[in-house]
Design a protein around this motif. Structure first.
Motif, PDB file in Angstrom:
ATOM      1  N   ILE A  12       0.852  -1.190   0.000  1.00 17.64           N
ATOM      2  CA  ILE A  12       0.000   0.000   0.000  1.00 17.64           C
ATOM      3  C   ILE A  12       0.888   1.241   0.000  1.00 17.64           C
ATOM      4  O   ILE A  12       1.828   1.342   0.784  1.00 17.64           O
ATOM      5  N   GLY A  13       0.585   2.186  -0.885  1.00 15.60           N
ATOM      6  CA  GLY A  13       1.433   3.367  -1.010  1.00 15.60           C
ATOM      7  C   GLY A  13       2.746   3.040  -1.675  1.00 15.60           C
ATOM      8  O   GLY A  13       3.796   3.554  -1.280  1.00 15.60           O
ATOM      9  N   SER A  14       2.708   2.210  -2.689  1.00 16.68           N
ATOM     10  CA  SER A  14       3.942   1.720  -3.331  1.00 16.68           C
ATOM     11  C   SER A  14       4.696   2.829  -4.054  1.00 16.68           C
ATOM     12  O   SER A  14       5.925   2.800  -4.136  1.00 16.68           O
ATOM     13  N   GLY A  15       3.979   3.789  -4.598  1.00 14.87           N
ATOM     14  CA  GLY A  15       4.600   4.982  -5.169  1.00 14.87           C
ATOM     15  C   GLY A  15       5.644   4.733  -6.236  1.00 14.87           C
ATOM     16  O   GLY A  15       5.471   3.896  -7.128  1.00 14.87           O
ATOM     17  N   HIS A  16       6.748   5.464  -6.116  1.00 14.94           N
ATOM     18  CA  HIS A  16       7.803   5.425  -7.131  1.00 14.94           C
ATOM     19  C   HIS A  16       8.844   4.345  -6.876  1.00 14.94           C
ATOM     20  O   HIS A  16       9.720   4.130  -7.712  1.00 14.94           O
ATOM     21  N   ASN A  17       8.738   3.652  -5.719  1.00 14.28           N
ATOM     22  CA  ASN A  17       9.828   2.755  -5.337  1.00 14.28           C
ATOM     23  C   ASN A  17       9.276   1.511  -4.625  1.00 14.28           C
ATOM     24  O   ASN A  17       9.548   1.297  -3.451  1.00 14.28           O
ATOM     25  N   PRO A  18       8.495   0.678  -5.322  1.00 17.49           N
ATOM     26  CA  PRO A  18       7.881  -0.470  -4.660  1.00 17.49           C
ATOM     27  C   PRO A  18       8.902  -1.506  -4.216  1.00 17.49           C
ATOM     28  O   PRO A  18       9.996  -1.605  -4.779  1.00 17.49           O
ATOM     29  N   HIS A  19       8.523  -2.278  -3.211  1.00 14.12           N
ATOM     30  CA  HIS A  19       9.387  -3.331  -2.700  1.00 14.12           C
ATOM     31  C   HIS A  19       9.483  -4.460  -3.731  1.00 14.12           C
ATOM     32  O   HIS A  19       8.480  -4.809  -4.367  1.00 14.12           O
ATOM     33  N   ASP A  23       3.633  -8.330  -4.768  1.00 16.24           N
ATOM     34  CA  ASP A  23       2.951  -8.918  -5.915  1.00 16.24           C
ATOM     35  C   ASP A  23       1.899  -7.984  -6.486  1.00 16.24           C
ATOM     36  O   ASP A  23       1.659  -7.973  -7.698  1.00 16.24           O
ATOM     37  N   VAL A  24       1.212  -7.243  -5.611  1.00 19.09           N
ATOM     38  CA  VAL A  24       0.155  -6.309  -6.019  1.00 19.09           C
ATOM     39  C   VAL A  24       0.463  -4.954  -5.400  1.00 19.09           C
ATOM     40  O   VAL A  24       0.817  -4.867  -4.216  1.00 19.09           O
ATOM     41  N   LEU A  25       0.326  -3.901  -6.205  1.00 20.26           N
ATOM     42  CA  LEU A  25       0.601  -2.546  -5.740  1.00 20.26           C
ATOM     43  C   LEU A  25      -0.705  -1.773  -5.608  1.00 20.26           C
ATOM     44  O   LEU A  25      -1.639  -1.961  -6.389  1.00 20.26           O
ATOM     45  N   CYS A  26      -0.730  -0.871  -4.621  1.00 18.15           N
ATOM     46  CA  CYS A  26      -1.893  -0.020  -4.394  1.00 18.15           C
ATOM     47  C   CYS A  26      -1.404   1.378  -4.053  1.00 18.15           C
ATOM     48  O   CYS A  26      -0.591   1.543  -3.143  1.00 18.15           O
ATOM     49  N   ASP A  27      -1.897   2.366  -4.781  1.00 17.33           N
ATOM     50  CA  ASP A  27      -1.543   3.754  -4.492  1.00 17.33           C
ATOM     51  C   ASP A  27      -2.780   4.606  -4.713  1.00 17.33           C
ATOM     52  O   ASP A  27      -3.665   4.256  -5.506  1.00 17.33           O
ATOM     53  N   LYS A  28      -2.835   5.725  -4.010  1.00 24.50           N
ATOM     54  CA  LYS A  28      -4.017   6.586  -4.099  1.00 24.50           C
ATOM     55  C   LYS A  28      -3.955   7.545  -5.276  1.00 24.50           C
ATOM     56  O   LYS A  28      -4.986   8.004  -5.771  1.00 24.50           O
ATOM     57  N   GLU A  29      -2.746   7.874  -5.723  1.00 23.45           N
ATOM     58  CA  GLU A  29      -2.583   8.880  -6.777  1.00 23.45           C
ATOM     59  C   GLU A  29      -1.999   8.254  -8.032  1.00 23.45           C
ATOM     60  O   GLU A  29      -0.956   7.603  -7.985  1.00 23.45           O
ATOM     61  N   LEU A  30      -2.659   8.464  -9.155  1.00 21.06           N
ATOM     62  CA  LEU A  30      -2.142   7.976 -10.429  1.00 21.06           C
ATOM     63  C   LEU A  30      -1.130   8.937 -11.036  1.00 21.06           C
ATOM     64  O   LEU A  30      -0.103   8.515 -11.576  1.00 21.06           O
ATOM     65  N   ARG A  34       3.200  14.710  -5.580  1.00 16.30           N
ATOM     66  CA  ARG A  34       3.606  15.622  -4.507  1.00 16.30           C
ATOM     67  C   ARG A  34       4.043  14.875  -3.248  1.00 16.30           C
ATOM     68  O   ARG A  34       5.012  15.276  -2.595  1.00 16.30           O
ATOM     69  N   GLU A  35       3.358  13.803  -2.894  1.00 17.00           N
ATOM     70  CA  GLU A  35       3.663  13.115  -1.651  1.00 17.00           C
ATOM     71  C   GLU A  35       4.488  11.843  -1.871  1.00 17.00           C
ATOM     72  O   GLU A  35       4.509  10.948  -1.034  1.00 17.00           O
ATOM     73  N   ARG A  36       5.176  11.766  -3.002  1.00 16.47           N
ATOM     74  CA  ARG A  36       6.121  10.676  -3.257  1.00 16.47           C
ATOM     75  C   ARG A  36       7.318  11.230  -4.010  1.00 16.47           C
ATOM     76  O   ARG A  36       7.303  12.372  -4.464  1.00 16.47           O
ATOM     77  N   GLY A  37       8.345  10.406  -4.157  1.00 17.85           N
ATOM     78  CA  GLY A  37       9.617  10.903  -4.676  1.00 17.85           C
ATOM     79  C   GLY A  37       9.804  10.822  -6.169  1.00 17.85           C
ATOM     80  O   GLY A  37      10.909  11.050  -6.668  1.00 17.85           O
ATOM     81  N   GLY A  38       8.739  10.524  -6.920  1.00 21.99           N
ATOM     82  CA  GLY A  38       8.856  10.428  -8.370  1.00 21.99           C
ATOM     83  C   GLY A  38       7.604   9.829  -8.970  1.00 21.99           C
ATOM     84  O   GLY A  38       6.624   9.557  -8.274  1.00 21.99           O
ATOM     85  N   PRO A  39       7.616   9.566 -10.300  1.00 20.84           N
ATOM     86  CA  PRO A  39       6.440   9.015 -10.963  1.00 20.84           C
ATOM     87  C   PRO A  39       6.077   7.620 -10.439  1.00 20.84           C
ATOM     88  O   PRO A  39       6.944   6.843 -10.036  1.00 20.84           O
ATOM     89  N   LEU A  40       4.807   7.310 -10.483  1.00 22.98           N
ATOM     90  CA  LEU A  40       4.295   6.032 -10.019  1.00 22.98           C
ATOM     91  C   LEU A  40       4.851   4.885 -10.855  1.00 22.98           C
ATOM     92  O   LEU A  40       4.853   4.941 -12.085  1.00 22.98           O
ATOM     93  N   VAL A  41       5.314   3.835 -10.197  1.00 21.03           N
ATOM     94  CA  VAL A  41       5.787   2.627 -10.879  1.00 21.03           C
ATOM     95  C   VAL A  41       4.620   1.657 -11.008  1.00 21.03           C
ATOM     96  O   VAL A  41       3.908   1.386 -10.042  1.00 21.03           O
ATOM     97  N   ALA A  42       4.436   1.133 -12.229  1.00 22.76           N
ATOM     98  CA  ALA A  42       3.336   0.202 -12.492  1.00 22.76           C
ATOM     99  C   ALA A  42       3.873  -1.019 -13.241  1.00 22.76           C
ATOM    100  O   ALA A  42       3.391  -1.357 -14.321  1.00 22.76           O
ATOM    101  N   SER A 217      12.800  -7.969  -8.497  1.00 19.11           N
ATOM    102  CA  SER A 217      11.345  -8.034  -8.540  1.00 19.11           C
ATOM    103  C   SER A 217      10.868  -8.925  -9.680  1.00 19.11           C
ATOM    104  O   SER A 217       9.998  -9.782  -9.502  1.00 19.11           O
ATOM    105  N   ARG A 218      11.435  -8.733 -10.882  1.00 18.38           N
ATOM    106  CA  ARG A 218      11.032  -9.561 -12.030  1.00 18.38           C
ATOM    107  C   ARG A 218      11.355 -11.025 -11.771  1.00 18.38           C
ATOM    108  O   ARG A 218      10.559 -11.912 -12.086  1.00 18.38           O
TER     109      ARG A 218
END
Length: 281
Positions: A12-19, A23-30, A34-42, A217-218
């Motif tokens: 939850i809150g995986s943002g720009h730097n997921p662990h 296996d599954v990522l969840c973030d509130k902002e697409l 502003r509240e993360r360190g870079g573009p969302l990783v998908a 991760s891969r």
């Protein structure tokens, strides 16, 4: 983190730097960074959702990672309740109250410390006294950066749970320890030092760290079955079944439709729906 190879892991809150192990990522902002360190990783299954109204079945996940996200919550108790609903165990990491005073983030709403293996949570009411001063100092001063790397026991709250999250809410003026007392200060400095992985990782260039994480991760995901979001997902409002059609999902009981953007389901509720959800649950 006590994650087994066969565990299904939500972040939850995986943002720009997921662990790497998620296996599954969840973030509130697409889009909003502003509240993360870079573009969302998908780079793996991703949903856009509010952690206070998660779109997953009860006990859908063996493990839930919440790294630097709980302190952003509006209703933190609702957040923690949802995490426990969808997961059997997990890991929470936040800045400590000391880090909040030293660095400060104006969009953090809560101070969170771990005392006797319990999270002590209270509202954050003070403003950032030093602005970006110490953020910049970490970048410019090797000696200060070394202090930062080796002081996670002071600057981070790290908590692993199984079954339930043990926490206690306190008022804003509550202090969990008195650092004017020598014994209290010494006890904090006697906490376990950060792992060698954390200390080593912090000196590796960012690009190299991210490349290594993506590779790990891969590799780790290739060894496990593919994840089906349609099998895991439920309506974030009523937790009922979803009907999937043409890439969109509709709640079978409430008729709410959730669209997808470039294949990513958007499970956000509007303010009225969130208010009704909080009242019902």
């Amino acid at each position: 983190m006590n994650i087994s190879p066969n565990h299904l892991v939500l972040e939850i809150g995986s943002g720009h730097n997921p662990h790497p192990r998620s296996d599954v990522l969840c973030d509130k902002e697409l889009i909003n960074d502003r509240e993360r360190g870079g573009p969302l990783v998908a780079d793996r299954p991703l949903v856009i959702a509010d952690a206070e109204a998660l779109p997953f079945r009860e006990n859908a996940f063996d493990y839930v990672i919440c790294s630097h996200v709980v302190e952003h919550a509006r209703d933190i108790e609702r957040f923690l309740k949802e995490v426990q609903r969808v997961g059997r165990a997990g890991y929470i990491e936040t800045p400590s109250s000391i880090a909040e005073r030293l660095y400060g983030w104006d969009y953090h709403r809560w101070l969170i410390d771990r005392i006797d293996n319990r999270l002590i949570i209270r509202p954050k009411t003070f403003s950032n006294a030093f602005g970006l001063l110490f953020h910049e100092l970490v970048k410019r001063s090797r000696s200060f950066a070394a202090f930062h790397r080796n002081s996670s026991r002071l600057l981070l709250t790290q908590y692993e749970w199984s079954g339930r999250i043990d926490y206690r809410m306190e008022p804003a003026d509550f202090e969990p320890y008195d650092l004017r007392e020598a014994e209290s200060a010494r006890s904090m400095l006697d906490m376990p030092k950060p792992s060698w992985q954390r200390r080593f990782g912090s000196v590796v260039p960012t690009a190299a760290r991210r490349f290594a994480k993506r590779t790990i991760s891969r590799w780790s995901r290739s060894a496990r079955p593919n994840v089906s979001l349609q099998e895991l997902a439920v309506c974030p409002s009523c937790k009922g079944e979803l009907i999937w059609s043409n890439g969109a999902a509709e709640c079978a009981s409430e008729g709410i439709t959730f669209k997808t953007v470039d294949g990513t389901p958007i499970f956000l509720l509007d303010e009225t729906q969130m208010s009704e959800n909080e009242h019902e649950h």
